[in-house]
Design a protein around this motif. Structure first.
Motif, PDB file in Angstrom:
ATOM      1  N   TRP A 135     101.364  53.891  32.082  1.00  0.00           N
ATOM      2  CA  TRP A 135     100.585  55.374  32.345  1.00  0.00           C
ATOM      3  C   TRP A 135     101.725  56.431  32.411  1.00  0.00           C
ATOM      4  N   THR A 136     102.523  55.854  33.552  1.00  0.00           N
ATOM      5  CA  THR A 136     103.613  56.718  33.918  1.00  0.00           C
ATOM      6  C   THR A 136     104.813  56.974  32.977  1.00  0.00           C
ATOM      7  N   VAL A 137     105.050  55.706  32.323  1.00  0.00           N
ATOM      8  CA  VAL A 137     106.031  55.745  31.339  1.00  0.00           C
ATOM      9  C   VAL A 137     105.613  56.692  30.157  1.00  0.00           C
ATOM     10  N   ASN A 138     104.414  56.469  29.622  1.00  0.00           N
ATOM     11  CA  ASN A 138     103.892  57.462  28.495  1.00  0.00           C
ATOM     12  C   ASN A 138     103.716  58.777  28.730  1.00  0.00           C
ATOM     13  N   THR A 139     103.320  59.185  30.031  1.00  0.00           N
ATOM     14  CA  THR A 139     102.842  60.529  30.094  1.00  0.00           C
ATOM     15  C   THR A 139     103.415  61.326  31.075  1.00  0.00           C
ATOM     16  N   GLY A 140     104.487  60.531  31.914  1.00  0.00           N
ATOM     17  CA  GLY A 140     105.018  61.227  32.920  1.00  0.00           C
ATOM     18  C   GLY A 140     104.225  61.313  34.479  1.00  0.00           C
ATOM     19  N   GLU A 141     102.982  60.979  34.219  1.00  0.00           N
ATOM     20  CA  GLU A 141     101.937  61.238  35.428  1.00  0.00           C
ATOM     21  C   GLU A 141     102.097  59.846  36.397  1.00  0.00           C
ATOM     22  N   VAL A 142     101.732  60.231  37.458  1.00  0.00           N
ATOM     23  CA  VAL A 142     101.453  58.936  38.488  1.00  0.00           C
ATOM     24  C   VAL A 142     100.260  58.776  38.817  1.00  0.00           C
ATOM     25  N   TRP A 143      99.697  57.496  39.157  1.00  0.00           N
ATOM     26  CA  TRP A 143      98.287  57.213  39.315  1.00  0.00           C
ATOM     27  C   TRP A 143      98.423  56.667  41.044  1.00  0.00           C
ATOM     28  N   THR A 144      97.550  57.141  41.652  1.00  0.00           N
ATOM     29  CA  THR A 144      97.247  56.850  43.128  1.00  0.00           C
ATOM     30  C   THR A 144      95.763  56.432  43.262  1.00  0.00           C
ATOM     31  N   ALA A 145      95.464  55.328  43.986  1.00  0.00           N
ATOM     32  CA  ALA A 145      94.098  55.278  44.329  1.00  0.00           C
ATOM     33  C   ALA A 145      93.461  56.453  44.981  1.00  0.00           C
ATOM     34  N   TRP A 146      92.295  56.716  44.355  1.00  0.00           N
ATOM     35  CA  TRP A 146      91.737  58.108  44.985  1.00  0.00           C
ATOM     36  C   TRP A 146      91.059  57.752  46.436  1.00  0.00           C
ATOM     37  N   ARG A 147      90.911  56.461  46.739  1.00  0.00           N
ATOM     38  CA  ARG A 147      90.696  56.238  48.350  1.00  0.00           C
ATOM     39  C   ARG A 147      90.923  54.891  48.660  1.00  0.00           C
ATOM     40  N   GLY A 148      91.345  54.531  49.808  1.00  0.00           N
ATOM     41  CA  GLY A 148      91.539  53.317  50.279  1.00  0.00           C
ATOM     42  C   GLY A 148      92.690  52.946  50.255  1.00  0.00           C
ATOM     43  N   SER A 149      93.534  51.801  50.656  1.00  0.00           N
ATOM     44  CA  SER A 149      94.765  51.200  50.549  1.00  0.00           C
ATOM     45  C   SER A 149      94.888  50.517  49.206  1.00  0.00           C
ATOM     46  N   ARG A 150      96.129  50.131  49.160  1.00  0.00           N
ATOM     47  CA  ARG A 150      96.475  49.236  47.913  1.00  0.00           C
ATOM     48  C   ARG A 150      97.891  48.370  48.229  1.00  0.00           C
TER      49      ARG A 150
END
Length: 312
Positions: A135-150
């Protein structure tokens, strides 16, 4: 502040703990390899982006992409809870164990279920992180979990909730386990998202990592400059602490309440970027929440380092 050029980051291939885990389960059925799971995550995301790009669904690409990643994140959480329940059964049976064959069979079954659940959880996390990477490679956007830890993997860094990090810091002071190194906080303007801004943000964070190699990065996860900082943390494998603005609870005061959470972490160093360093955006107003964060950091006696354009 000393300037450093942003490093080019690559992910190196390491021995697979996942493959070792699945090999020890004793299940006669084969498990997908770690490499195959990573390939699946990347392929799913790439197929989705290729399909919707240039179509009427392109306007909803972000929602669809984040939903795909979030689905595997949710699945990992559900499976992990099942494995935790199996561990509760293990503890109960172990406490009451009387040497009988019946209880021994039940105990072995609970152990097998917990271990299988751990493997399935890791499989979901590998797919999720690979999809997020694509997702980041193709769009430049970063994903973060909307709640909780990872938990982090070799593809992404760990992510903590600010409240969890605060509890860990309190535990550290009371003599319990130390969760990690110093916290470096960053608050930046949403409009500071140009290549020039990215260069200065990466310079600052690279400098901080040289000063404090075991640092964790704390931010609110807001769009623009803070998303750039999150991308840096993920690429560098730096633990991420998110103090998200809760607009539903605090309304317009949410960004300033998030600042309070960042200050409560007692960061070793606080970076601020109140407006873009790009000369074409020099006319823009300074970002109020970043100014507020800098003011609160100063009042709390914390080290504050404003990020500015390079000197001519």
């Amino acid at each position: 502040m000393t300037s450093f050029n942003p490093a080019i980051i690559t992910t190196s291939k390491t021995d697979s703990a996942f493959d070792d885990l699945t090999a020890a389960l004793g299940d006669p059925r084969p498990h997908p390899t770690e490499e195959a799971l990573i390939q699946l995550g990347r392929a799913l995301m790439t197929e989705l982006i290729d399909l919707v790009s240039g179509t009427a669904l392109e306007d909803y690409q972000t929602t669809l992409g984040e939903a795909l990643i979030g689905a595997f994140h949710s699945a990992a959480g559900r499976i992990e809870r099942d494995a935790d329940r199996a561990r509760d059964v293990m503890r109960s049976l172990d406490r009451d164990f009387d040497g009988s064959e019946v209880l021994d069979v039940e105990l072995q079954a609970a152990i097998a279920k917990a271990r299988a659940g751990d493997a399935a959880t890791q499989a979901c996390e590998l797919i999720r992180d690979a999809a997020a990477d694509a997702w980041t490679v193709n769009t430049g956007e970063v994903w973060t979990a909307w709640r909780g830890s990872r938990r982090g993997s070799h593809l992404t860094a760990a992510q903590l909730e600010a409240k969890q990090a605060l509890r860990a810091i309190r535990n550290r002071r009371s003599g319990e386990a130390d969760p990690g190194g110093p916290v470096i906080a960053f608050r930046g303007a949403p409009t500071a998202d140009t290549a020039a801004d990215a260069g200065r943000i990466f310079d600052a964070l690279n400098w901080a990592r040289q000063e404090w190699p075991d640092m964790a990065l704390a931010t609110t996860g807001a769009k623009g400059s803070e998303k750039l900082a999150i991308k840096w943390a993920q690429q560098k494998g730096v633990t991420l602490i998110l103090a998200r603005a809760d607009f539903e609870t605090h309304g317009k005061a949410a960004p300033f309440r998030a600042n309070d959470e960042l200050i409560a972490l007692e960061p070793t160093c606080c970076f601020t970027l109140v407006h873009s360093v790009d000369q074409e955006r020099a006319h823009q107003r300074s970002f109020g929440p970043a100014l507020n964060f800098g003011q609160k950091a100063t009042e709390s006696g914390l080290r504050i380092v404003p990020i500015r354009a390079r000197a001519a």
